[in-house]
Design an enzyme around this catalytic site. Structure first.
Site, PDB file in Angstrom:
ATOM      1  N   GLY A   1       6.451  24.943 -30.721  1.00 40.56           N
ATOM      2  CA  GLY A   1       6.375  26.241 -31.024  1.00 40.56           C
ATOM      3  C   GLY A   1       4.908  26.473 -31.220  1.00 40.56           C
ATOM      4  N   SER A   2       4.562  27.513 -32.055  1.00 35.80           N
ATOM      5  CA  SER A   2       3.156  27.742 -32.059  1.00 35.80           C
ATOM      6  C   SER A   2       2.119  27.013 -33.200  1.00 35.80           C
ATOM      7  CB  SER A   2       3.130  29.382 -32.881  1.00 35.80           C
ATOM      8  OG  SER A   2       3.647  29.175 -33.993  1.00 35.80           O
ATOM      9  N   VAL A   3       0.831  27.072 -32.723  1.00 36.82           N
ATOM     10  CA  VAL A   3      -0.235  26.518 -33.636  1.00 36.82           C
ATOM     11  C   VAL A   3       0.094  26.742 -35.210  1.00 36.82           C
ATOM     12  CG1 VAL A   3      -2.426  25.999 -34.117  1.00 36.82           C
ATOM     13  CG2 VAL A   3      -1.677  26.059 -31.789  1.00 36.82           C
TER      14      VAL A   3
ATOM     15  N   GLY B   1       2.648  27.724 -36.734  1.00 38.34           N
ATOM     16  CA  GLY B   1       4.165  27.067 -37.141  1.00 38.34           C
ATOM     17  C   GLY B   1       3.982  25.477 -37.117  1.00 38.34           C
ATOM     18  N   GLY B   2       3.253  24.852 -36.341  1.00 37.92           N
ATOM     19  CA  GLY B   2       3.039  23.500 -36.424  1.00 37.92           C
ATOM     20  C   GLY B   2       2.404  22.967 -37.590  1.00 37.92           C
TER      21      GLY B   2
ATOM     22  N   GLU C   1       4.613  20.051 -30.344  1.00 35.94           N
ATOM     23  CA  GLU C   1       4.006  20.891 -28.934  1.00 35.94           C
ATOM     24  C   GLU C   1       3.753  22.014 -29.123  1.00 35.94           C
ATOM     25  OE1 GLU C   1       6.394  21.742 -25.344  1.00 35.94           O
ATOM     26  OE2 GLU C   1       4.603  22.859 -25.717  1.00 35.94           O
TER      27      GLU C   1
ATOM     28  N   CYS D   1       5.314  27.336 -22.402  1.00 37.02           N
ATOM     29  CA  CYS D   1       4.167  26.589 -22.969  1.00 37.02           C
ATOM     30  C   CYS D   1       3.137  26.514 -22.037  1.00 37.02           C
ATOM     31  CB  CYS D   1       4.516  25.331 -23.494  1.00 37.02           C
ATOM     32  SG  CYS D   1       6.066  25.204 -24.271  1.00 37.02           S
TER      33      CYS D   1
END
Lengths: 487, 487
Positions: free
Chosen positions: B216-218, B220-221, B240, B274
């Site tokens: 997912g997104s930065v 979110g991570g 990722e 991605c």
């Protein structure tokens, strides 16, 4: 200033050394990064020869190294000579590991254009991390887990430059060891050394540091992780922290030599081993002999007044248990008495998790049990350890414990003691939290994997591929080709 | 409640589903843990057959799966059928991987009592993590990075039970996929599924969860990492995250088909990959053709209004650059126009790092350069990506870029486009932060390594050793014996 102390007298020994300031850390990292450019590109054979030269240099200078370390640690000639041998052996071992080439995990998948979508040619291998490896030396092994330790040897073997934060317990030994190692390196800058607590904090936050290795306490490890968490870009933290190393003596265990083996493992190096047997589950009939063996033991000085104080308060924390035996403190300012406590399984279980916290030093708890079937439920509640040991003559008796022990510890030992950690291909020195912060090991061949990361090359021209990934396999490394592993 | 939406109309589709509450998460994790006891102990051959049965079930139910996914994602029949095939293929591939047995990294060191200290018998292999694997499904691949995705396939292959947090973009597809997979599992509890944002937060903090996979997104991570950091016991987080995937077109690059290939890669799946090529360094002479190709392209609906809004603001952020081309939005409520921006190398470098942030969707920047020798300095300043691509006919021209690109990205692509990620032994789908949170991969054979941890057995009785570590090697797995790798 940093000052070494003699544990036998509690008095200063050696010169005062300046603490490394921020500019000093920056300079060490920048120099290491620059020296690393050639090092990471050097063929494995070239790196292997340098590692062997380092081993030779350590061996050749042992006469200087051990007396200095003995003044700072009081660990004695035999142990320290052995440890220098272990350190040299570790550099030689990693030379073997990188010559073998399997560490790079070369994988080649040839293209298959008949498929939909067509499969490209993909080749992957592990390569050194891009930046500098930061290593925190441990107190308890002035050579083998310090400047000449496995973290440094494996990182250099991987192709990474290193900056070590010296342990304040042996600052002079650290400086001398660094200079001995540097004498064998193609560039002295490949191995930086910084002194002082703040230098460590700067080191782990430096943008050019790609990974950190650490051997030490749980609070120390948490403090470093917190500093790393503040970085804009996270980096891996390979910490080897606390461990109680449970030992299970089963009813079928051979009693001969058991208590003596235990006491020897418990008091080795004044109990200052990550793999010290801090917890023993045993039938009641062995308790008396264990007590006698510990009573007959004699301690040695601990490494620092801070560690001695930690042991003293750790032992106080256990005062709710029955004190079974007290050994002799032995000579020296920071000498301590080995202690053995006991309690029964129910009472132990009722006091978890506090009662099973690591008490660093020559102290252990014998937890008596009546029925083997009561053990798994309690073992399952222990925190992670580096090791778990079983004493038995009948494997069937141990079978119901294997799974729970394998979830508790990274290494399972049969009819032995956990304190020796052989440097071999298969060794794993790690385990569930808090014994380690990751699934990686800090001892053994696979310790090198901490400092590597994969790169995949898709349809990449042969002339630009690393040698490990070429079809002709000029280095003869193990390659997995189209799914089949071969050399 | 969780509600799917049709990206073609912007209207709700399918039933409302309840969000999983805390008790529901607890129940799913507890059931998975219990079902995992037998699963982790099952021989690799048994697990492999189950994985193949899962693949068969996915294939057999494709007629139901793709139309439901199409209503929730508008990705279309061809793409979705292909994706189901990819997912099934991935389960089959991991069956192969565990049958091969190399994934367990079996290492055997026999004892050598002639040494001082004597070397014990030590045997090490990788075993499944003790608890449950938590997986966060991605928006952009409703099958291949979701409930039927590589994280689930590799975790089950490793021997771990899984609980998936469904992506809100395709809740119905997630439920149906879970039920199809469960129909082939020995216990339906091996695969849990939870819905709703809060369920994800509980999942990563659950004491029985041993590792988390996320695509997912930065932001979110980072949010999940922050939740994990609050745990008393840290667990690995395999995220990722974002990636701009730089492409370098060198002067020697073949121009034929180049612009068309780029536009096709850029607009594939409305740019929701991605590995979307978000940044191209190119000589000025290719700019015109790139602009024409993007102008001629037509977008498709994005997966959700949130992603569409994110693209719109991402494109606005780039308004300081020259807008070179705009494609057609195409049909559908959430359809967007592909965009191509341009700037020169100096101006780009002056706007780093903000200008190179990922803009998720069919937008890219062509950065023009005059001299190849100016590139390494700028490439070195890019954040980590999953891929870096070179277009050239002359490898020598690319040679000075290889090292900097290998530090920037996990996969290097030659004369191709990064959007395809083949599932092969050598594939690496990972890279430096923020493209990934660790050095592990989420695609390819080695993705299984995320869910494994080593156990070493010292002097352990043969009858208690796993088959992979027995001298007779009954499974025929690759073993490294006394330093020598063989099958």
């Amino acid at each position: 200033m940093i000052q070494g102390f003699d544990p036998r007298t509690g008095q200063p020994t050696g010169l005062e050394l300046p603490e490394t300031d921020r500019a000093g850390v920056d300079a060490a990292v920048a120099a290491a990064l620059e020296a690393g450019r050639a090092w990471r590109g050097a063929p494995a054979e070239e790196r292997a020869r340098v590692l062997e030269a380092v081993a030779d240099a350590l061996t050749a200078r042992a006469e200087e190294l051990w007396p200095l370390a003995d003044r700072e640690t009081a660990l004695g000639e035999v142990r320290l000579r052995g440890e220098i041998g272990r350190s040299a052996g570790q550099f030689r071992f990693f030379a073997q590991v990188i010559r073998d080439g399997g560490y790079a995990e070369a994988i080649i998948d040839h293209a298959d254009t008949s498929l939909t979508p067509p499969k490209p040619d993909v080749r992957r291998m592990l390569r050194p991390l891009p930046g500098v490896v930061g290593v925190f030396a441990a107190s308890n092994f002035p050579f083998a887990f310090s400047v000449a330790g496995g973290d440094v040897a494996s990182a250099l073997a991987a192709g990474c430059p290193v900056v070590v934060k010296a342990h304040p317990g042996h600052p002079g030994t650290s400086e001398l060891t660094a200079s001995v190692i540097r004498s064998a390196l193609p560039s002295a800058d490949l191995l930086g050394l910084v002194q002082g607590m703040e230098s460590g904090a700067w080191l782990v936050q430096h943008p050019s540091v790609s990974a950190v290795g650490f051997t030490g306490s749980v609070p120390g490890g948490k403090a470093i992780q917190a500093l790393i968490d503040e970085r804009p870009e996270p980096i891996p933290f390979f910490g080897e922290l606390g461990s109680v190393n449970p030992v299970v003596v089963l009813p079928s265990a051979r009693r001969e030599g058991l208590a003596q083996g235990f006491a020897a493992s418990l008091t080795l190096g004044s109990g200052q081993f990550c793999t010290n047997p801090g917890l023993v589950f045993a039938p009641e009939d062995v308790v008396k002999e264990f007590a006698e063996a510990v009573s007959a033991s004699t301690g040695t000085p601990m490494l620092s007044s801070r560690i001695r104080d930690g042991y003293t308060s750790g032992v106080e924390r256990l005062s709710s248990l029955t004190l079974l035996a007290t050994g002799q403190a032995g000579e020296g300012a920071w000498a301590v008495e080995p202690r053995l406590f006991t309690t029964d399984l129910d009472s132990f279980a009722a006091q978890l998790p506090a009662v099973a916290e690591e008490c660093f030093g020559p102290s252990s708890i014998v937890v008596t049990y009546r029925d083997v079937s009561d053990l798994p439920g309690v073992l399952a509640r222990l925190e992670g350890s580096l090791t778990a040991t079983v004493h038995a003559t009948d494997p069937a008796e141990a079978a119901p414990l294997v799974e729970v022990l394998a979830r508790t510890a990274g290494r399972l030992v049969w009819n032995g003691w956990p304190t020796g950690v052989a440097v071999t291909w298969a060794m794993h020195h790690g385990g569930p939290w808090p014994s380690a912060t990751t699934t990686f090991t800090s001892v053994g061949a696979t310790a090198i994997a901490r400092w590597l990361a994969p790169t995949a090359y898709q349809d990449w021209p042969a002339e630009l591929l690393p040698q490990e990934l070429q079809d002709s396999n000029p280095l003869g490394v193990p390659q997995r080709v189209d799914g089949v592993l071969s050399r």
